[in-house]
Enzyme design. Sequence first.
Site, PDB file in Angstrom:
ATOM      1  CB  ILE A   1      -0.963   0.027   1.203  1.00 38.66           C
ATOM      2  CG1 ILE A   1      -0.183  -0.070   2.523  1.00 38.66           C
ATOM      3  CG2 ILE A   1      -2.000  -1.061   1.091  1.00 38.66           C
ATOM      4  CD1 ILE A   1      -1.056   0.112   3.749  1.00 38.66           C
ATOM      5  N   GLY A   2       2.165   1.107   0.071  1.00 35.62           N
ATOM      6  CA  GLY A   2       3.012   2.291   0.059  1.00 35.62           C
ATOM      7  C   GLY A   2       4.467   1.911   0.179  1.00 35.62           C
TER       8      GLY A   2
ATOM      9  N   GLY B   1       8.645   3.891   0.850  1.00 37.96           N
ATOM     10  CA  GLY B   1       9.429   5.084   1.128  1.00 37.96           C
ATOM     11  C   GLY B   1      10.892   4.732   1.219  1.00 37.96           C
ATOM     12  N   GLY B   2      11.685   5.704   1.693  1.00 34.41           N
ATOM     13  CA  GLY B   2      13.113   5.487   1.756  1.00 34.41           C
ATOM     14  C   GLY B   2      13.519   4.405   2.727  1.00 34.41           C
TER      15      GLY B   2
ATOM     16  N   GLY C   1      11.599   1.635   3.553  1.00 38.26           N
ATOM     17  CA  GLY C   1      11.084   0.320   3.253  1.00 38.26           C
ATOM     18  C   GLY C   1       9.706   0.362   2.615  1.00 38.26           C
TER      19      GLY C   1
ATOM     20  CG  ASP D   1      10.198  13.204   8.091  1.00 43.69           C
ATOM     21  OD1 ASP D   1      10.158  14.269   7.438  1.00 43.69           O
ATOM     22  OD2 ASP D   1      10.164  12.081   7.564  1.00 43.69           O
TER      23      ASP D   1
END
Length: 984
Positions: free
Chosen positions: A709-710, A712-713, A715, A829
């Site tokens: 479902i997604g 990123g940097g 994982g 973040d």
Amino acid sequence: MADFFFLPFFFFFFFLRSCNSRAILSVTEQASILLSLKQSLRIPDPLLSSWNSSNTSSICSWAGVRCDASERSVVSLDISNSNFSGAISPAIAGLRSLVHLSIAGNSLSGSLPSGIARLPCLRHLNISNNQLNGSLARWNFSSMATIEVFDAYDNNFFGPLPLELVKLPNLRHLDLGGNYFSGSIPAAYGDFPKLEYLSLAGNDLVGFVPPELGNLTSLRQLYLGYYNQFDGAIPPEIGNLISLVHLDFSSCGLHGEIPPQLCKLQNLDTLFLQTNQLDGILPPELGNLTNLRFLDLSNNALTGEIPKELSALQHLILLHLFINRLHGEIPEFIARLPDLEVLKLWHNNLTGVIPQGLGRNGKLRELDLSSNKLTGEIPPELCAGRKLEILILLNNFLFGPLPEDLGRCGTLSRARLGQNYLTGSIPKGFLYLPKLSLVELQSNYISGRISDELQQIPAMLGLLNLSNNRLSGSLPASIGNFSALQILLLSGNQLSGAIPPELGQLKRLLKLDISHNNLSGEIPHEIGYCSQLTYVDFSENMLTGAIPNEISQLRILNYLNLSYNHLSYNIPKDIAAMKSLTSADFSHNNLSGRIPDSGQFSYFNSSSFIGNPELCGLASNPCKFSTSSPLQSNPRHSGGGLRSQLPGKFKLLFALGLLACSVVFAATVAIKTRSMIRKTSKAWKLTTFGKLHFGADDVAECLKENCVIGSGGAGVVYRGTMPSGEQVAVKRLLGINKGSTHDNGLTAEIQTLGKIRHRNIVRLLAFCTNRETNLLVYEYMPNGSLGEMLHGKRGGYLNWNIRLRIATEAARGLCYLHHDCCPLILHRDVKSNNILLDNNFEAHVADFGLAKFLRNTGASECMSAIAGSYGYIAPEYAYTLKVDEKSDVYSYGVVLLELITGRRPVGDFGEEGLDIVQWAKMVTNWSKESVVKILDRRLADVPLEEAMQAFFVGMLCVQERSIERPTMREVVLMLEQAKQPYGC
């Protein structure tokens, strides 16, 4: 397209005779169908009030209904832009004579009734700007032989692009943009026989742009960009579309060179290829597109010089080449383009002088040449046509004086000319232009006086930055006429004389910096009238007299610097009682008496008061009439808190104790790890943070490609369903290599989330690991991230009440991290993609891979490198690598502006270095009453007072200096004032 939807009705009547004859329903039967449709919709009163059962005989006079000449059959139904919701009744397919059907611009959901495809006379179908969903791949388009216009823009359709559309012999207009279609563009889409308009923009399409699209020789408009991410280059075959007028391949991942075959598109009016990865030179062949009016090739990797062949583009209105790698000089022919209105070449490596004839055509409105290496003088005729609105030349090597004509440019709204080598004086009338809202002339060599022009009353100027120049003379009394001014920066000049009391007329002023000048006299007590001030710096002048007690009336003042002056008498106790004041500097004056030991002063460092020999209460100068000085009785005054007062031996023992604990802990972990590896190298180990009803094997089962479902940097994230039916999100991180010190945020995230229990922070359920893979198991958030919801295709779904609630809930989560955890936690973040939404759209702060413990309250920590996301990083973090809780506050302020405006933090503003913070300040002039100018246009019925309060909080959060920002606890309290109460 308007021609398609509003055909003369005599054409309808003629067509009805020619389309397949079917049994005509009675007027009563057609009225029943329309009433059934009305019943399926949720309709705001009094819309469709004419649709009622008492006048079924006159349906041809009902709102949105048109009939044929005999008034027996409904041929047109247009209920567009009426704010309807609900589903479309399948009964609509009973209106067999429909030629024109438009339900566009509503909030209709559900699937599109399949019976619509069987309407025998339908020529124009517009269902755009709704929330319709489902797949169109199996829709029976082949039965729609008469259809000419099919507009499904901005819905929630998904799946592959429907192939049967190609079989429609009369289709001229096809818009499937703004949906969720996936896969590649079928090569068969090059077989439409009569297509003139094709938009597939704003989907999730991948693969290559098929060269077969070059067969659509009747095509006039082609849109493929935005959200789609194609491989490869622009097919040269696109050059075969000889009828093309508008070509838009923006933001879709294309790379390679611009094919010279595009020069064959002789009818092209608009060419948009911005925000891709195109490289190579600007093709000289583009000069053959002599009808071109709008050319945007910005934000690519184009190299070389601007070719002289582009001089043939004599109809050019807009030229965008910014954010490329172009070099060489700006060609002279650009200044001679007769219709040029917008020129933006910023962020290249352009050299040489700006063509001196630029603006002579009398049509120039916007000019941005910033961040190049341009030299020479500013052209004198930029505003020759009195139409110039935006002038941005900052960060170059320009010299010479400002053109005198700029002082007569009544249309100018923004002038950013800082960081050059400009000399001379400020042109007469320049600062008093009626529409001027922002002036940046900082870091030049401008001299002379700031003119005093009392007869003019400017209403717009919100930011004036003249710092670091050579201005002299007094600050004019006419400064008080700048009623909209919110930022006044005059530091680093040679200004002299007294501070005019008219400064107190600046009721909207937020930031005032007149430091490093030669100003004398007293601080005017009228400063207390500037009730919005959050930052005041009068340091390094020659000010005398007492500190006015009226400063204490500035209820939201955060920063006050009066150092290096000749101020005398005592420090007013009322100033010490100011709760908002988080930083103050009274050092190096002639102050006397006792330092107040109440309020915020008890937290200030002693350096805030040094250099005042007669000021007692310092460790070096205790008050003789007191048994113990305030600083001695309150160790926080020494600047290091209680910890700084600890004996050196105790510090050493404490450090050795920590070291010993660390060694024991490391040894224990090593022993346990070796033991586990000996047992099995592949076995999963599950560490839980509460009672769970699943095991490690259940978690491992989630690691399937169709569950992604997604990513990123750090994982990939999977969605999984446990045996109990519980849904979870599993974040798979890269394994920790032996000897590696980088763990992709794993340690930080486990240490942080494993301890946190707060309803507005995402809950870590478990940690699952084996020798090769590390998994974090979270509660699943069905509505994804706030960023996706705001900036994806469902951006308009979040109404104002939900947005304000999300803002408050996210603030509560950060408030918990900053104020209630032990030790305190910095997220580092904070961004909209790290705020997740559950089934009820409740906000949960997530992703703690960059989190840090703040072990010394009120202190900052120095990082080894910048971490965080572009557009959200606080200025001091980027410049100094120092981070504290106020860095999170800044990032949160950016999120709050996203919620208010619906815009991304960067990339939506078309100007060098302009982000959402600068844009919001520029458009609103820092005035919360102007929030209506930046409100998301997708929002309806926004309570203005709530929006103003939320905007005010956001502006406080994104102050440039961290000391000026509120704490997250204060943010929560201020947002409570905008809506219903929330706790921290």
